[in-house]
Design an enzyme around this catalytic site. Structure first.
Site, short mmCIF file in Angstrom:
data_model
loop_
_atom_site.label_atom_id
_atom_site.label_comp_id
_atom_site.label_asym_id
_atom_site.label_seq_id
_atom_site.Cartn_x
_atom_site.Cartn_y
_atom_site.Cartn_z
N ASP A 159 0.94 -1.15 0.14
CA ASP A 159 0.11 0.10 0.03
C ASP A 159 0.93 1.16 -0.14
OD1 ASP A 159 -2.45 1.61 0.37
OD2 ASP A 159 -1.74 1.77 2.42
N SER A 160 0.09 2.38 -0.10
CA SER A 160 1.20 3.69 -0.10
C SER A 160 1.66 3.77 1.37
CB SER A 160 0.50 4.93 -0.73
OG SER A 160 -0.75 4.80 0.28
N TYR A 177 -1.04 7.81 -2.77
CA TYR A 177 -1.18 7.37 -4.23
C TYR A 177 -2.46 8.06 -4.95
CZ TYR A 177 2.12 3.44 -4.26
OH TYR A 177 3.18 2.61 -4.12
N GLY A 178 -3.35 8.36 -4.21
CA GLY A 178 -4.83 8.89 -4.65
C GLY A 178 -4.81 9.99 -5.55
N CYS A 191 -4.43 -1.79 -1.72
CA CYS A 191 -4.62 -0.32 -1.95
C CYS A 191 -5.87 -0.28 -3.15
CB CYS A 191 -3.48 0.26 -2.34
SG CYS A 191 -3.59 1.94 -2.81
N ASN A 192 -6.80 0.56 -2.94
CA ASN A 192 -7.91 0.62 -3.93
C ASN A 192 -6.94 1.52 -5.03
OD1 ASN A 192 -10.75 -0.14 -2.94
ND2 ASN A 192 -9.49 0.20 -1.27
N GLU A 217 -3.37 8.76 8.00
CA GLU A 217 -1.83 8.44 7.84
C GLU A 217 -0.83 9.34 9.00
OE1 GLU A 217 -0.93 6.06 5.63
OE2 GLU A 217 1.15 6.16 6.48
N CYS A 274 -11.05 2.76 0.17
CA CYS A 274 -9.86 3.08 0.52
C CYS A 274 -9.41 2.34 1.91
CB CYS A 274 -9.57 4.46 1.00
SG CYS A 274 -8.08 5.02 1.51
N THR A 275 -8.34 1.49 1.66
CA THR A 275 -7.78 0.81 2.83
C THR A 275 -7.47 1.38 4.18
OG1 THR A 275 -5.65 0.61 1.84
CG2 THR A 275 -7.48 -1.35 1.52
N HIS A 276 -7.44 2.50 4.05
CA HIS A 276 -7.13 3.49 5.22
C HIS A 276 -8.39 3.72 6.09
CE1 HIS A 276 -3.31 4.60 3.25
NE2 HIS A 276 -3.04 5.41 4.50
#
Ligand code: DGL
Length: 268
Positions: free
Chosen positions: A10-11, A42-43, A73-74, A154, A186-188
């Site tokens: 992921d980022s 990344y988004g 990560c989407n 983050e 979003c995986t966050h």
């Protein structure tokens, strides 16, 4: 091959939500995690940029002999899944975080209206829209890009009044009116799932990909006879492309153990 590790990237810390679900479901699996903190977020990046980071990360994961690579990560799943799959070929299984959610929706949301929140890359790529239309289940998707959320998460701003204000502002948007479920694209976002649920007074399902993806991965590994049944203690190794204190702190919180974290610059 079964005792080779699963590579996850992921980022930043977002993919840790999926990793945690995987390690609870499959505790014998060895894990190599790559957080591309140097290129976060990344988004907001171009497809070409995310593709080139993805390929470099896959090289690292393949060097570590990963039997499977999970794009946790989407944004990277939207931008680079097809390319990564082709690049990796038969060297490892490649899994993204979008297809398992599409399967989940197909089984439960025929003729319903569902919402999606995610990064600009994920929402504007229309990947969810296209895949949902291909189901022909008459599912109406309403989406909204929520670019601030991955940043605040983050930085550790969740479960406080700052995140609450931002979440409320985004979710009150008319673009998401009358939805019957919401995809956390979003995986966050599982880190703010509780606050999102509270906004909807727990009245709609908040579709969190972490457990859905863990189940999907388990099924794919099993189908390919790649589940690790060894009795030796499993390991987790974490790599970051740029060292950040918040990454280390979050990782410790997630796994509640001493973390094996290495700095691996992608440009060397
Ligand atoms: N966790 C990521 C996702 O699922 C990316 C967040 C970001 O780096 O913008 O899209």
């Amino acid at each position: 091959m079964a005792n080779q590790p699963i590579g996850i990237y992921d980022s930043g810390i977002g993919g840790l939500t999926v990793t945690q679900a995987i390690t609870s479901l499959l505790p014998s699996e060895n894990i190599i995690y790559f957080g591309d903190t140097a290129h976060l977020p990344y988004g907001d990046k171009s497809t070409a940029a995310i593709q080139s980071y993805s390929i470099k990360i896959c090289d690292v994961l393949l060097k570590q002999n990963c039997k499977a690579i999970l794009i946790a990560c989407n944004s990277a799943s939207a931008a680079s899944y097809e390319l990564v799959k082709e690049y990796v070929g038969s060297k490892a299984l490649v899994i993204n975080v979008i297809d398992p959610v599409i399967d989940h929706i197909k089984a439960r949301y025929t003729q319903k209206t569902i919402g999606l929140i995610g990064t600009k890359k994920t929402v504007f790529s229309n990947v969810y829209k296209i895949k949902i239309e291909e189901l022909h289940e008459n599912i109406n998707l309403k989406s909204l890009a929520t670019p601030l959320l991955a940043h605040i998460i983050e930085e550790g701003f969740f479960n406080n009044s700052i995140s609450e204000n931002i979440i409320e502002t985004y979710l009150s948007s008319p673009e998401l009116a009358d939805i019957e479920a919401l995809i956390l694209g979003c995986t966050h976002y599982p880190l703010i799932k509780k606050q999102i649920s509270n906004f909807y007074e727990n009245k709609i399902e908040i579709i969190d990909s972490s457990e859905i993806v863990a189940q999907y991965l388990a099924a794919i590994l099993s189908k390919n006879i790649l589940l690790n049944h060894s009795n030796s203690e499993s390991y987790k190794k974490f790599f970051v492309s740029d060292y950040t204190q918040s990454f280390e702190a979050s990782t410790k919180i997630f796994f509640n153990e001493k973390i094996n974290l290495s700095h691996y610059p992608l440009w060397d």
